[in-house]
Design a protein around this motif. Structure first.
Motif, PDB file in Angstrom:
ATOM      1  N   LEU A 120       7.973  -0.368  -9.387  1.00  0.00           N
ATOM      2  CA  LEU A 120       6.540  -0.214  -9.152  1.00  0.00           C
ATOM      3  C   LEU A 120       5.727  -0.551 -10.405  1.00  0.00           C
ATOM      4  O   LEU A 120       4.647  -1.146 -10.309  1.00  0.00           O
ATOM      5  CB  LEU A 120       6.221   1.198  -8.682  1.00  0.00           C
ATOM      6  N   ASP A 121       6.246  -0.199 -11.579  1.00  0.00           N
ATOM      7  CA  ASP A 121       5.533  -0.488 -12.822  1.00  0.00           C
ATOM      8  C   ASP A 121       5.491  -1.993 -13.087  1.00  0.00           C
ATOM      9  O   ASP A 121       4.489  -2.518 -13.571  1.00  0.00           O
ATOM     10  CB  ASP A 121       6.196   0.249 -13.984  1.00  0.00           C
ATOM     11  N   ILE A 122       6.537  -2.682 -12.762  1.00  0.00           N
ATOM     12  CA  ILE A 122       6.598  -4.135 -13.004  1.00  0.00           C
ATOM     13  C   ILE A 122       5.803  -4.904 -11.946  1.00  0.00           C
ATOM     14  O   ILE A 122       5.004  -5.782 -12.274  1.00  0.00           O
ATOM     15  CB  ILE A 122       8.063  -4.613 -13.065  1.00  0.00           C
ATOM     16  N   LEU A 123       6.007  -4.580 -10.667  1.00  0.00           N
ATOM     17  CA  LEU A 123       5.338  -5.323  -9.590  1.00  0.00           C
ATOM     18  C   LEU A 123       3.866  -4.955  -9.447  1.00  0.00           C
ATOM     19  O   LEU A 123       3.072  -5.772  -8.979  1.00  0.00           O
ATOM     20  CB  LEU A 123       6.063  -5.104  -8.261  1.00  0.00           C
ATOM     21  N   LYS A 124       3.517  -3.737  -9.795  1.00  0.00           N
ATOM     22  CA  LYS A 124       2.142  -3.241  -9.738  1.00  0.00           C
ATOM     23  C   LYS A 124       1.465  -3.528  -8.388  1.00  0.00           C
ATOM     24  O   LYS A 124       0.461  -4.241  -8.318  1.00  0.00           O
ATOM     25  CB  LYS A 124       1.305  -3.811 -10.874  1.00  0.00           C
ATOM     26  N   PRO A 125       1.990  -2.950  -7.300  1.00  0.00           N
ATOM     27  CA  PRO A 125       1.292  -3.120  -6.016  1.00  0.00           C
ATOM     28  C   PRO A 125      -0.054  -2.399  -6.061  1.00  0.00           C
ATOM     29  O   PRO A 125      -0.290  -1.547  -6.925  1.00  0.00           O
ATOM     30  CB  PRO A 125       2.242  -2.465  -5.020  1.00  0.00           C
ATOM     31  N   TRP A 126      -0.937  -2.744  -5.100  1.00  0.00           N
ATOM     32  CA  TRP A 126      -2.225  -2.056  -5.026  1.00  0.00           C
ATOM     33  C   TRP A 126      -1.973  -0.580  -4.796  1.00  0.00           C
ATOM     34  O   TRP A 126      -1.060  -0.250  -4.043  1.00  0.00           O
ATOM     35  CB  TRP A 126      -3.062  -2.643  -3.871  1.00  0.00           C
ATOM     36  N   PRO A 127      -2.663   0.327  -5.411  1.00  0.00           N
ATOM     37  CA  PRO A 127      -3.825   0.211  -6.301  1.00  0.00           C
ATOM     38  C   PRO A 127      -3.466   0.124  -7.785  1.00  0.00           C
ATOM     39  O   PRO A 127      -4.344   0.077  -8.631  1.00  0.00           O
ATOM     40  CB  PRO A 127      -4.597   1.500  -6.014  1.00  0.00           C
ATOM     41  N   ILE A 128      -2.166   0.104  -8.076  1.00  0.00           N
ATOM     42  CA  ILE A 128      -1.737   0.083  -9.479  1.00  0.00           C
ATOM     43  C   ILE A 128      -2.279  -1.155 -10.185  1.00  0.00           C
ATOM     44  O   ILE A 128      -2.790  -1.071 -11.305  1.00  0.00           O
ATOM     45  CB  ILE A 128      -0.197   0.166  -9.577  1.00  0.00           C
ATOM     46  N   ARG A 129      -2.189  -2.310  -9.540  1.00  0.00           N
ATOM     47  CA  ARG A 129      -2.673  -3.561 -10.145  1.00  0.00           C
ATOM     48  C   ARG A 129      -4.184  -3.503 -10.401  1.00  0.00           C
ATOM     49  O   ARG A 129      -4.663  -3.937 -11.435  1.00  0.00           O
ATOM     50  CB  ARG A 129      -2.348  -4.754  -9.254  1.00  0.00           C
ATOM     51  N   TRP A 130      -4.925  -2.943  -9.453  1.00  0.00           N
ATOM     52  CA  TRP A 130      -6.377  -2.841  -9.620  1.00  0.00           C
ATOM     53  C   TRP A 130      -6.703  -1.974 -10.842  1.00  0.00           C
ATOM     54  O   TRP A 130      -7.544  -2.331 -11.659  1.00  0.00           O
ATOM     55  CB  TRP A 130      -7.032  -2.268  -8.363  1.00  0.00           C
ATOM     56  N   VAL A 131      -6.049  -0.835 -10.943  1.00  0.00           N
ATOM     57  CA  VAL A 131      -6.272   0.063 -12.086  1.00  0.00           C
ATOM     58  C   VAL A 131      -5.906  -0.641 -13.387  1.00  0.00           C
ATOM     59  O   VAL A 131      -6.647  -0.578 -14.370  1.00  0.00           O
ATOM     60  CB  VAL A 131      -5.470   1.374 -11.914  1.00  0.00           C
ATOM     61  N   ASP A 132      -4.785  -1.334 -13.406  1.00  0.00           N
ATOM     62  CA  ASP A 132      -4.334  -2.039 -14.603  1.00  0.00           C
ATOM     63  C   ASP A 132      -5.377  -3.049 -15.076  1.00  0.00           C
ATOM     64  O   ASP A 132      -5.578  -3.228 -16.273  1.00  0.00           O
ATOM     65  CB  ASP A 132      -2.994  -2.735 -14.316  1.00  0.00           C
ATOM     66  N   MET A 142      -2.697   4.589 -19.514  1.00  0.00           N
ATOM     67  CA  MET A 142      -1.893   5.632 -18.881  1.00  0.00           C
ATOM     68  C   MET A 142      -1.906   5.556 -17.357  1.00  0.00           C
ATOM     69  O   MET A 142      -0.877   5.744 -16.711  1.00  0.00           O
ATOM     70  CB  MET A 142      -2.396   7.020 -19.307  1.00  0.00           C
ATOM     71  N   LEU A 143      -3.081   5.302 -16.775  1.00  0.00           N
ATOM     72  CA  LEU A 143      -3.274   5.512 -15.342  1.00  0.00           C
ATOM     73  C   LEU A 143      -2.395   4.637 -14.463  1.00  0.00           C
ATOM     74  O   LEU A 143      -1.870   5.112 -13.447  1.00  0.00           O
ATOM     75  CB  LEU A 143      -4.745   5.350 -14.969  1.00  0.00           C
ATOM     76  N   ASP A 144      -2.187   3.383 -14.817  1.00  0.00           N
ATOM     77  CA  ASP A 144      -1.350   2.550 -13.946  1.00  0.00           C
ATOM     78  C   ASP A 144       0.088   3.070 -13.911  1.00  0.00           C
ATOM     79  O   ASP A 144       0.731   3.062 -12.863  1.00  0.00           O
ATOM     80  CB  ASP A 144      -1.425   1.068 -14.333  1.00  0.00           C
ATOM     81  N   ASP A 145       0.579   3.587 -15.042  1.00  0.00           N
ATOM     82  CA  ASP A 145       1.944   4.126 -15.059  1.00  0.00           C
ATOM     83  C   ASP A 145       2.023   5.486 -14.377  1.00  0.00           C
ATOM     84  O   ASP A 145       3.045   5.813 -13.763  1.00  0.00           O
ATOM     85  CB  ASP A 145       2.458   4.209 -16.491  1.00  0.00           C
ATOM     86  N   LEU A 146       0.955   6.263 -14.460  1.00  0.00           N
ATOM     87  CA  LEU A 146       0.928   7.524 -13.731  1.00  0.00           C
ATOM     88  C   LEU A 146       0.979   7.264 -12.233  1.00  0.00           C
ATOM     89  O   LEU A 146       1.700   7.945 -11.490  1.00  0.00           O
ATOM     90  CB  LEU A 146      -0.314   8.336 -14.104  1.00  0.00           C
ATOM     91  N   LEU A 147       0.235   6.253 -11.778  1.00  0.00           N
ATOM     92  CA  LEU A 147       0.268   5.896 -10.358  1.00  0.00           C
ATOM     93  C   LEU A 147       1.640   5.359  -9.948  1.00  0.00           C
ATOM     94  O   LEU A 147       2.128   5.672  -8.853  1.00  0.00           O
ATOM     95  CB  LEU A 147      -0.814   4.874 -10.036  1.00  0.00           C
ATOM     96  N   ALA A 148       2.258   4.554 -10.804  1.00  0.00           N
ATOM     97  CA  ALA A 148       3.616   4.069 -10.513  1.00  0.00           C
ATOM     98  C   ALA A 148       4.575   5.255 -10.428  1.00  0.00           C
ATOM     99  O   ALA A 148       5.469   5.284  -9.567  1.00  0.00           O
ATOM    100  CB  ALA A 148       4.069   3.077 -11.575  1.00  0.00           C
ATOM    101  N   GLY A 149       4.380   6.246 -11.298  1.00  0.00           N
ATOM    102  CA  GLY A 149       5.207   7.448 -11.253  1.00  0.00           C
ATOM    103  C   GLY A 149       5.020   8.227  -9.968  1.00  0.00           C
ATOM    104  O   GLY A 149       5.993   8.691  -9.358  1.00  0.00           O
ATOM    105  N   VAL A 150       3.774   8.355  -9.519  1.00  0.00           N
ATOM    106  CA  VAL A 150       3.492   9.071  -8.268  1.00  0.00           C
ATOM    107  C   VAL A 150       4.111   8.322  -7.089  1.00  0.00           C
ATOM    108  O   VAL A 150       4.716   8.920  -6.194  1.00  0.00           O
ATOM    109  CB  VAL A 150       1.974   9.267  -8.067  1.00  0.00           C
TER     110      VAL A 150
END
Length: 164
Positions: A120-132, A142-150
Motif C-alpha cells: 500500500l505504501d509503494i502503490l499508494k492507492p486513493w486516498p493515499i496518493r492524493w494525500v501524498d 506522515m499522513l500517507d504512511d498512516l493511511l497505508a498503515g490503516v
C-alpha cells in the motif's frame, strides 16, 4: 544546513544529529536500495514490544509516535532542505505499528502486515496518493504512511477473521 547535493543519499548529519538519526529510523533509512523497506523492518522490530502492552497502550504509542512524527519529519525535512527525503523513515515505522496493531500472535501475521503495508505504501492507492501529493510538511510526510498503515491493518484484520 543547505540543500544536499545528493538528496538520494543520507546526509552526514544522520550520524551526528540525534533528530536526524531518529527520523532516519535509527540509521535504517540510510540503507540503499529501498530505504522505506529498511525503515519498515526497523519499525517491525518494535512490534513485539508494543504487542506486550495492553491494546490501549499500543494505541497510545501509535498516537504519540504519529504526533511526534509530524513534528520530527517536518523539522528534519526543513533541516535538509528536501521535502520527504527518501531516508526519512519515521513515517514507515509508525505505519507498520498501525498495520500490526491487534494482529494475531505469530511471525506469519507480522510478515503479512509487513507485506500489506509495503504494497500500500509503494502503490499508494486513493486516498493515499492524493494525500501524498496534496498535504505538505511533516503532516504530509506522515499522513500517507498512516493511511497505508490503516489500510494494511484493515486487510490484516479481515484476513485474520476469514482465516480464524
Amino acid at each position: 544546513m543547505g540543500k544536499p547535493e545528493r538528496p538520494d543519499i543520507a546526509p552526514p548529519s544522520v550520524w551526528r544529529n540525534p533528530w536526524h538519526f531518529v527520523a532516519f529510523g535509527f540509521g535504517s533509512g540510510a540503507i540503499r536500495p529501498a530505504p522505506g523497506t529498511w525503515g519498515t523492518l526497523a519499525g517491525l522490530a518494535f512490534v513485539p514490544l508494543l504487542q506486550a502492552l495492553p491494546a490501549w497502550g499500543y494505541l497510545a504509542a501509535i498516537v504519540l509516535g504519529a504526533l511526534f512524527g509530524c513534528w520530527l519529519c517536518g523539522k528534519v525535512s526543513r533541516d535538509l532542505g528536501v521535502h520527504d527525503h527518501g531516508g526519512i523513515v519515521w513515517d514507515e515505522i509508525v505505519g507498520i505499528w498501525i498495520a500490526c496493531w491487534l494482529a494475531p500472535p505469530g511471525w506469519p501475521w507480522l510478515l503479512a502486515g509487513f507485506v500489506l503495508f509495503r504494497v500500500l505504501d509503494i502503490l499508494k492507492p486513493w486516498p493515499i496518493r492524493w494525500v501524498d501529493r496534496h498535504v505538505h510538511g511533516g503532516t504530509g510526510i506522515m499522513l500517507d504512511d498512516l493511511l497505508a498503515g490503516v489500510g494494511a491493518w484493515a486487510l490484516l484484520q479481515l484476513g485474520a477473521r476469514w482465516l480464524g
